[in-house]
Design a protein around this motif. Structure first.
Motif, PDB file in Angstrom:
ATOM      1  N   MET A 103       0.827  -1.195   0.000  1.00  0.00           N
ATOM      2  CA  MET A 103       0.000   0.000   0.000  1.00  0.00           C
ATOM      3  C   MET A 103       0.871   1.258   0.000  1.00  0.00           C
ATOM      4  SD  MET A 103      -3.286   0.588   2.460  1.00  0.00           S
ATOM      5  CE  MET A 103      -4.725   1.447   1.797  1.00  0.00           C
ATOM      6  N   GLY A 104       1.955   1.224   0.793  1.00  0.00           N
ATOM      7  CA  GLY A 104       2.888   2.343   0.786  1.00  0.00           C
ATOM      8  C   GLY A 104       3.530   2.540  -0.571  1.00  0.00           C
ATOM      9  N   VAL A 105       3.923   1.434  -1.210  1.00  0.00           N
ATOM     10  CA  VAL A 105       4.502   1.507  -2.559  1.00  0.00           C
ATOM     11  C   VAL A 105       3.509   2.135  -3.531  1.00  0.00           C
ATOM     12  CG1 VAL A 105       5.251   0.105  -4.530  1.00  0.00           C
ATOM     13  CG2 VAL A 105       6.123  -0.391  -2.232  1.00  0.00           C
ATOM     14  N   ASP A 106       2.241   1.751  -3.416  1.00  0.00           N
ATOM     15  CA  ASP A 106       1.218   2.327  -4.291  1.00  0.00           C
ATOM     16  C   ASP A 106       1.117   3.845  -4.113  1.00  0.00           C
ATOM     17  OD1 ASP A 106       0.266   0.413  -5.992  1.00  0.00           O
ATOM     18  OD2 ASP A 106      -1.390  -0.220  -4.715  1.00  0.00           O
ATOM     19  N   TYR A 107       1.203   4.312  -2.881  1.00  0.00           N
ATOM     20  CA  TYR A 107       1.127   5.761  -2.668  1.00  0.00           C
ATOM     21  C   TYR A 107       2.373   6.464  -3.205  1.00  0.00           C
ATOM     22  CZ  TYR A 107      -3.343   6.077  -0.372  1.00  0.00           C
ATOM     23  OH  TYR A 107      -4.702   6.078  -0.141  1.00  0.00           O
ATOM     24  N   CYS A 108       3.525   5.823  -3.145  1.00  0.00           N
ATOM     25  CA  CYS A 108       4.716   6.410  -3.763  1.00  0.00           C
ATOM     26  C   CYS A 108       4.542   6.516  -5.274  1.00  0.00           C
ATOM     27  CB  CYS A 108       5.944   5.557  -3.450  1.00  0.00           C
ATOM     28  SG  CYS A 108       6.558   5.743  -1.763  1.00  0.00           S
ATOM     29  N   ARG A 109       3.986   5.482  -5.879  1.00  0.00           N
ATOM     30  CA  ARG A 109       3.777   5.508  -7.329  1.00  0.00           C
ATOM     31  C   ARG A 109       2.699   6.522  -7.708  1.00  0.00           C
ATOM     32  NH1 ARG A 109       6.973   2.113  -9.735  1.00  0.00           N
ATOM     33  NH2 ARG A 109       7.501   0.047  -8.909  1.00  0.00           N
ATOM     34  N   ALA A 110       1.676   6.678  -6.870  1.00  0.00           N
ATOM     35  CA  ALA A 110       0.667   7.697  -7.140  1.00  0.00           C
ATOM     36  C   ALA A 110       1.290   9.087  -7.081  1.00  0.00           C
ATOM     37  CB  ALA A 110      -0.481   7.581  -6.127  1.00  0.00           C
ATOM     38  N   LEU A 111       2.196   9.306  -6.122  1.00  0.00           N
ATOM     39  CA  LEU A 111       2.915  10.580  -6.051  1.00  0.00           C
ATOM     40  C   LEU A 111       3.751  10.793  -7.303  1.00  0.00           C
ATOM     41  CD1 LEU A 111       4.226  10.853  -2.371  1.00  0.00           C
ATOM     42  CD2 LEU A 111       2.818  12.528  -3.588  1.00  0.00           C
ATOM     43  N   SER A 112       4.445   9.747  -7.733  1.00  0.00           N
ATOM     44  CA  SER A 112       5.254   9.841  -8.947  1.00  0.00           C
ATOM     45  C   SER A 112       4.387  10.218 -10.142  1.00  0.00           C
ATOM     46  CB  SER A 112       5.956   8.500  -9.197  1.00  0.00           C
ATOM     47  OG  SER A 112       6.647   8.505 -10.427  1.00  0.00           O
ATOM     48  N   ALA A 113       3.244   9.555 -10.279  1.00  0.00           N
ATOM     49  CA  ALA A 113       2.345   9.856 -11.397  1.00  0.00           C
ATOM     50  C   ALA A 113       1.859  11.294 -11.334  1.00  0.00           C
ATOM     51  CB  ALA A 113       1.156   8.891 -11.381  1.00  0.00           C
ATOM     52  N   ALA A 114       1.572  11.778 -10.106  1.00  0.00           N
ATOM     53  CA  ALA A 114       1.075  13.143  -9.945  1.00  0.00           C
ATOM     54  C   ALA A 114       2.135  14.183 -10.296  1.00  0.00           C
ATOM     55  CB  ALA A 114       0.598  13.351  -8.507  1.00  0.00           C
ATOM     56  N   ILE A 115       3.376  13.910  -9.938  1.00  0.00           N
ATOM     57  CA  ILE A 115       4.456  14.881 -10.143  1.00  0.00           C
ATOM     58  C   ILE A 115       4.984  14.851 -11.570  1.00  0.00           C
ATOM     59  CG2 ILE A 115       6.816  15.500  -9.453  1.00  0.00           C
ATOM     60  CD1 ILE A 115       6.120  14.366  -6.659  1.00  0.00           C
ATOM     61  N   PHE A 116       5.052  13.665 -12.153  1.00  0.00           N
ATOM     62  CA  PHE A 116       5.717  13.498 -13.449  1.00  0.00           C
ATOM     63  C   PHE A 116       4.739  13.167 -14.573  1.00  0.00           C
ATOM     64  CE2 PHE A 116       8.858  12.155 -10.164  1.00  0.00           C
ATOM     65  CZ  PHE A 116       9.688  13.272 -10.261  1.00  0.00           C
ATOM     66  N   THR A 117       3.610  13.862 -14.568  1.00  0.00           N
ATOM     67  CA  THR A 117       2.649  13.806 -15.678  1.00  0.00           C
ATOM     68  C   THR A 117       2.251  12.382 -16.042  1.00  0.00           C
ATOM     69  OG1 THR A 117       3.947  15.671 -16.522  1.00  0.00           O
ATOM     70  CG2 THR A 117       2.080  14.980 -17.842  1.00  0.00           C
ATOM     71  N   GLY A 118       1.891  11.628 -15.032  1.00  0.00           N
ATOM     72  CA  GLY A 118       1.377  10.287 -15.258  1.00  0.00           C
ATOM     73  C   GLY A 118       2.389   9.171 -15.200  1.00  0.00           C
ATOM     74  N   ASP A 119       3.668   9.485 -15.005  1.00  0.00           N
ATOM     75  CA  ASP A 119       4.706   8.452 -14.976  1.00  0.00           C
ATOM     76  C   ASP A 119       4.825   7.882 -13.556  1.00  0.00           C
ATOM     77  OD1 ASP A 119       6.873   6.796 -15.208  1.00  0.00           O
ATOM     78  OD2 ASP A 119       8.264   8.326 -15.907  1.00  0.00           O
TER      79      ASP A 119
END
Length: 300
Positions: A103-119
């Motif tokens: 779940m923590g990993v998912d939130y890190c990836r959601a942050l990445s997607a939010a910051i880097f235009t979907g990545d």
């Protein structure tokens, strides 16, 4: 005396019990009301997920993040460094994990997607044991940018040493189901407190997953998420990009703990970093019931 007026902001300078002595506890401040307090009661295990209203995130005058801000720094570097706290009995690869680690990993990836235009892949993971403060030390010295997977420890909210200057804890993304009298555990995304804009951005991403669940917005309907301009033009679609990766809270929960993502299902699940049995319990949408819980590990 306001703690910001003290010679240093260390937790040892503060005596929170003086405040209770002067004004009483929450019930004293509320001044009665019996059982008609609605959300203003101690939570006994019911849903704690509440999407605080975003308000108007689209403003006419857009102020871009300062060039030395964390958001600008991350976008320039192209990667976010995420620290993941893991339990002593953890085995396997973090990026393939489920339950609290996943779940923590998912939130890190959601942050990445939010910051880097979907990545969602523009993130590097570093693991830390849950038995010491090494993750907080690494966050403080800039080795990592956020921490996930660890319990909220409010003693780190304040400066506790020359190398630990204070941290910000997001809205919790997971609540333990211990009785409130035993100090309920909370799991949040942790950031340094020296960049309020970044801390606010991270908190918005956590809230966005709860907002999506509340409003029936799934991954394939991420375009229904609010447009946001308060973090600058480069991040106008941050909430939509985050949900396009993660989906709403129920989808994240389902990927990591099983179930169909709904909130009526009760399933007993073994929490690998907590050592206790858990149902969805507090990790369901709040329907107007009690929302009051004391954060654990306040400095004494």
């Amino acid at each position: 005396q306001n703690y910001t007026g003290l010679s240093s902001h260390v937790a040892s300078d503060l005596d929170f019990m003086n405040a209770v002595y002067c004004v009483g506890n929450y019930g004293d401040l509320f001044d009665g009301g019996g059982n008609n307090r609605g959300r203003n009661q101690i939570n006994n295990g019911t849903g704690m997920l509440y999407a605080v209203p975003f308000g108007d995130l689209d403003i006419d005058t857009i102020v871009e993040p300062a060039i030395d801000s964390m958001l600008s720094k991350l976008r320039a570097e192209g990667t976010i460094h995420c620290g993941v706290t893991i339990p002593a009995n953890f085995t396997g690869r973090v990026i393939e994990s489920g339950k609290l680690v996943g779940m923590g990993v998912d939130y890190c990836r959601a942050l990445s997607a939010a910051i880097f235009t979907g990545d969602s892949e523009a993130v590097k993971f570093t693991t830390f044991p849950d038995i010491d403060n090494s993750s907080f030390v690494s966050l403080a010295n800039g080795t990592i940018d956020v921490i996930v997977g660890g319990r909220v420890q409010r003693e780190y909210d304040f400066e506790s040493s020359a190398t630990l200057e204070g941290f910000h804890f997001s809205t919790p993304y997971y609540y333990g189901n211990e009785p409130f009298i035993d100090n309920v555990s909370f799991y949040s995304v942790v950031t340094r407190e020296d960049d309020v804009l970044f801390a606010s951005f991270v908190n918005c991403i956590v809230l966005a997953t709860i907002y999506a669940q509340t409003n029936g917005i799934t991954r394939d309907k991420s375009g229904d998420m609010p447009y946001v301009s308060i973090f600058g033009t480069a991040l106008n679609w941050a909430l939509r990009d985050a949900i396009a990766y993660s989906g709403g809270y129920g989808e994240i929960y389902s990927r990591n703990f099983g179930g169909d993502g709904g909130y009526d299902q009760i399933a007993s699940l073994s929490i690998e970093s907590g050592g206790f049995k858990s149902t969805r319990g507090r990790n369901t949408l709040n329907k107007g019931g009690p929302l009051m819980l004391s954060f654990p590990h306040l400095p004494t």
